[in-house]
Design an enzyme around this catalytic site. Sequence first.
Site, mmCIF file in Angstrom:
data_model
loop_
_atom_site.group_PDB
_atom_site.id
_atom_site.type_symbol
_atom_site.label_atom_id
_atom_site.label_comp_id
_atom_site.label_asym_id
_atom_site.label_seq_id
_atom_site.Cartn_x
_atom_site.Cartn_y
_atom_site.Cartn_z
ATOM 1 C CG ASP A 144 -2.002 -0.729 1.025
ATOM 2 O OD1 ASP A 144 -2.315 -1.446 0.128
ATOM 3 O OD2 ASP A 144 -2.521 -1.420 2.257
ATOM 4 C CG ASP B 155 -6.509 -1.613 -1.232
ATOM 5 O OD1 ASP B 155 -6.769 -2.822 -1.387
ATOM 6 O OD2 ASP B 155 -5.595 -1.150 -0.766
#
Length: 175
Positions: A128, A142
């Site tokens: 991330d 995501d």
Amino acid sequence: MRGVPRAGLVGGVAAVIIVVDQLSKHWALRRLGDFSTIEVVGSLQLRLTWNTGTAFSLGDDLNLGPIIAVLALLVVGWLLWSGHSARRPGAVAAGLVAGGAVGNLIDRALRSGPNGQPVGFMGGAVVDFVDLQWWPVFNVADAGIVVGAFLLVVVSMFEPRTDAPGDDPPAGDDG
């Protein structure tokens, strides 16, 4: 009509999300791997983190991330089979969710844990790097899942009802 009337569109959107997700994660690992932060605009910054939990790093110690990703793929399969992806917006939404789920599954299956820790199959961490500072850190996969799920809700609210589940959309309706 049961089946996969827009499977090509679903697959195409999913493929784009997977490629952009994996390329962006590769970039983030190379550029942000030294724990640097890039200030972009406002509260948006790019900062590398590792997610070993589910969405938004919830349940890091439960190892539920792979299960959630597989469940997302099952939902996409159901959307295809049930005909919810027969119209363009539904197919795009399903492709976004599928691409995001596969993008994160690739990380789980092929990446090591945080800081290169060895892990077993499906135990890897998701990369991330998009940090708004007021929302959990996320990635392209995501974003695909969240936008796709939102779009599915919107599409389902405006989808015309049919007499029986699985009926064909009206003739000539391309969505």
